[in-house]
Each structure stands twice: as structure tokens, then as C-alpha cells.
Design a protein around this motif. Sequence first.
Motif, mmCIF file in Angstrom:
data_model
loop_
_atom_site.group_PDB
_atom_site.id
_atom_site.type_symbol
_atom_site.label_atom_id
_atom_site.label_comp_id
_atom_site.label_asym_id
_atom_site.label_seq_id
_atom_site.Cartn_x
_atom_site.Cartn_y
_atom_site.Cartn_z
ATOM 1 N N SER A 238 1.001 -1.272 0.083
ATOM 2 C CA SER A 238 -0.021 -0.020 0.080
ATOM 3 C C SER A 238 1.059 1.181 -0.228
ATOM 4 C CB SER A 238 -0.869 0.089 1.120
ATOM 5 O OG SER A 238 -0.230 0.142 2.387
ATOM 6 N N LYS A 239 0.347 2.456 -0.320
ATOM 7 C CA LYS A 239 1.075 3.550 -0.164
ATOM 8 C C LYS A 239 1.451 4.211 1.185
ATOM 9 C CE LYS A 239 -0.628 4.813 -4.846
ATOM 10 N NZ LYS A 239 -1.353 6.264 -5.681
ATOM 11 N N SER A 240 0.392 3.777 2.154
ATOM 12 C CA SER A 240 0.550 4.209 3.391
ATOM 13 C C SER A 240 -0.138 3.149 4.447
ATOM 14 C CB SER A 240 0.099 6.019 3.443
ATOM 15 O OG SER A 240 -1.191 5.809 3.276
ATOM 16 N N VAL A 241 -0.120 3.655 5.694
ATOM 17 C CA VAL A 241 -0.582 2.544 6.576
ATOM 18 C C VAL A 241 -1.297 3.352 7.746
ATOM 19 C CG1 VAL A 241 1.512 1.909 7.607
ATOM 20 C CG2 VAL A 241 -0.711 0.430 7.939
ATOM 21 N N ARG A 242 -2.225 2.832 8.388
ATOM 22 C CA ARG A 242 -2.805 3.607 9.768
ATOM 23 C C ARG A 242 -3.217 2.112 10.495
ATOM 24 N NH1 ARG A 242 -6.026 8.325 8.078
ATOM 25 N NH2 ARG A 242 -7.657 6.601 7.384
ATOM 26 N N SER B 51 -3.810 6.001 14.867
ATOM 27 C CA SER B 51 -2.606 6.549 14.819
ATOM 28 C C SER B 51 -2.201 7.538 13.578
ATOM 29 C CB SER B 51 -1.584 5.358 14.389
ATOM 30 O OG SER B 51 -1.752 4.959 13.074
ATOM 31 N N PRO B 52 -1.467 8.150 13.476
ATOM 32 C CA PRO B 52 -1.088 8.777 12.300
ATOM 33 C C PRO B 52 -0.845 8.123 11.217
ATOM 34 C CG PRO B 52 0.554 9.520 14.218
ATOM 35 C CD PRO B 52 -0.226 8.264 14.568
ATOM 36 N N GLU B 53 -0.911 8.639 10.062
ATOM 37 C CA GLU B 53 -0.749 7.744 8.654
ATOM 38 C C GLU B 53 0.900 7.768 8.581
ATOM 39 O OE1 GLU B 53 -2.030 8.473 3.961
ATOM 40 O OE2 GLU B 53 -3.262 9.238 5.527
ATOM 41 N N PHE B 54 1.126 6.548 8.301
ATOM 42 C CA PHE B 54 2.581 6.507 7.914
ATOM 43 C C PHE B 54 2.967 5.963 6.542
ATOM 44 C CE2 PHE B 54 2.006 5.031 12.411
ATOM 45 C CZ PHE B 54 2.805 5.731 13.088
ATOM 46 N N PRO B 55 3.867 6.370 5.729
ATOM 47 C CA PRO B 55 4.114 6.056 4.492
ATOM 48 C C PRO B 55 4.635 4.813 4.576
ATOM 49 C CG PRO B 55 5.666 7.621 5.381
ATOM 50 C CD PRO B 55 4.670 7.785 6.467
#
Length: 361
Positions: free
Chosen positions: A196-200, A236-240
Amino acid sequence: MAQTREKCGDLMQWLGVDMFIQVLMHLDDPSDLVRLCAVSSSWRRFVIEHGICKQLCLRKFPGMCSNVDLIEVDNLIEPVGRISDCRRSWEWLKRNHRVYAFLARGLSPVVTKDCISEAICASSTDNYPEETIQNTLEAGDRVEDRASYWSSKGQANPDVPERLVYKLASKLCLVTEIHVQPFQAYFQYGFPIYSSKSVRFRLGHSKFPMELEDDIAIVTYGHRPRDDHFVWSYTSPEFPMAQESQLQKFKLPEPVLCIGGILQVELLGRAQRQEIDGLHYICLSHVQAAGQQLMKPFDVELTDSTGECSLEYTPETESSEAASASLRGRRIAASLLRSFVVRLLGRESRDQGDASHQASS
């Protein structure tokens, strides 16, 4: 007893408040603080009024302060929003003392990477059961001679998210990191990586704690999970996420105390399109949660869908498990001994046979 209280009072007056707190903060085991409170009512009141147990707990588990907005009432932990205006009252201080004492003694001091115990459900699965979410519990991307990974269904729109839901090993965990490994399709041309492009991440509990096992059985076999089945107390914040086939570690801004033991991994954006059908997929080979679990015989039990839970301490569980482990150990030892004796007797028989053969010849 009166003389003891008088001496304790004299000791606190002689040392002064700050020095006495420093002395107490040198205690390593929370059990010592409990014993100290039993010395006299004045010492117990001093410990509770100055939040010594909370300070020891936060020293043992740094970063927990902003996550423990919990109060114990009649052996219940309640969300902070339910507390009355008498927050700083003596009763509130006693409740706070008991909560932090429970956490200080119950949480394991060791950070482990195996905080996930079960895979509950995925928002979609392409080929079930070959590409089930259960595969993400296995370390690596291969099990024996087959590929091991979860795959979403293909989407023409690369912005469609996916969600994976897991059950943690304990209903109360202090989670510090989540690890996610995208899958590289080594059997496809170009070896594409379906990340994926990012994860939360979200942490919380089920609205239906008594029916959770039934829900797991239902959604595991292809049904989409309903978002209203869960209550998320932390997001959580969104992580790349890098498009790399390796275990990527995402450290939360601060440790999160999860009550309820449910983790959601939300995968945002699809980085890879499959050439065969032109659709975008997300595939993961492994997911881990790192943190500190609640040790046995400590436990919590959710009482309703609002997040209330009861504190439990059942030393008989620990004793029975220790007895079972001891029994298993004795059985294994006896089995090994029997095997050794059989091999030894067989060897002696062969030696005697060889000796008889040599004598006859």
C-alpha cells in the motif's frame, strides 16, 4: 500500632516530603510499595496522596501517562469521561492508586513482538483460503514449498482502502510498534511488490465481547467485517509505506494502552497494478505487533460495549498451568528415559549376540 504510626510520622517529618518521595522511588518491585502501605495508615495515605504508585508505574513503562485516562470503581475500569467532578477527591486518589498498582504488577516488563494471537478478518480476500489473512501470522513469505501471503481483491480504483483486524494476545496490551511486510510476487514477471502507499493503525475493543468468537467464525469465511462491530479508542497517524518486500517497522508516537485487545491495520492506497487483469491489489506476507502484554494471573474482562472492564487476579490459574507444565515435563522425561533404556538394552543385546558369534567361531 500507635507507636508505629508515631514513628512513621516522625520519619516523614524528619526526612521531609521530597526526600521521602525520593526514598520510595528507589523501590523496584510494586509489591514492595504494597507492603509499605501495610505498615501504617499514615504511610498508606502518603503514598496515595502523592501518587507514588503512578510514578513507579510510569518509570517502569515510560510514555504511558497520556494513555491511562482510567479510573477504577468497585473493581471496574471506566473511561475518564464518566468521572464525577470530585476528580481530586480522596476516593479518586485511591482508585487511581489501585489502577496503577494493577498495571505496574500486571504488565510484563519485556517488550515482545508476538502481541498478535489471532487474525480475525479482512475487508476482502482474493482467493480464499489460499490467500487468507491467516497467512500473515507466519513469519516470511513462504511456508514449506508454497507462497504465504494475504491478497485483497483487485480494484480499478487505486484509492480503495483495505482493513485487516487482529486479536491481541492479551485484552490489555501496551503497544509500541506495528510491523508490516508487503508481499513480493516472485512467481510473476518483474517480481512486483503489492504494497500500500501508506498505513494507519487503530486499537480498541469489540462491541460484542461475548459474541466475538462467533463473529470471527462468520467473517473469516469471506464476509466483510462491519465497522460498527468495533470501538476504536486510538487511531495512529498515517505512515508512508515503502514499496519494499521487507518487514517495515512503524513506531507509534507514544506507547498506547489497548483495552479490549483488538488491532486494525488500515492500508491506504494501492501502489501496484497486476498486468494480467489491470487491477490494483494489496498483498501482505506478515504483520506483527510489538509491546508489553498483561501477564498471568492478571486479566481484564470487558463488561459492556462502552469499554468498561473488570480487573481480575486469579493466582489459581497460574498454579494450575504450572502444575500442568510440570506434569508434561515429567511425562516427557519419562518418555525420554524409556527410549534411552530401550536403546541401551538393544545395544547390549547386539553386543551379546556378537560375543556369542565370536565364541562359536
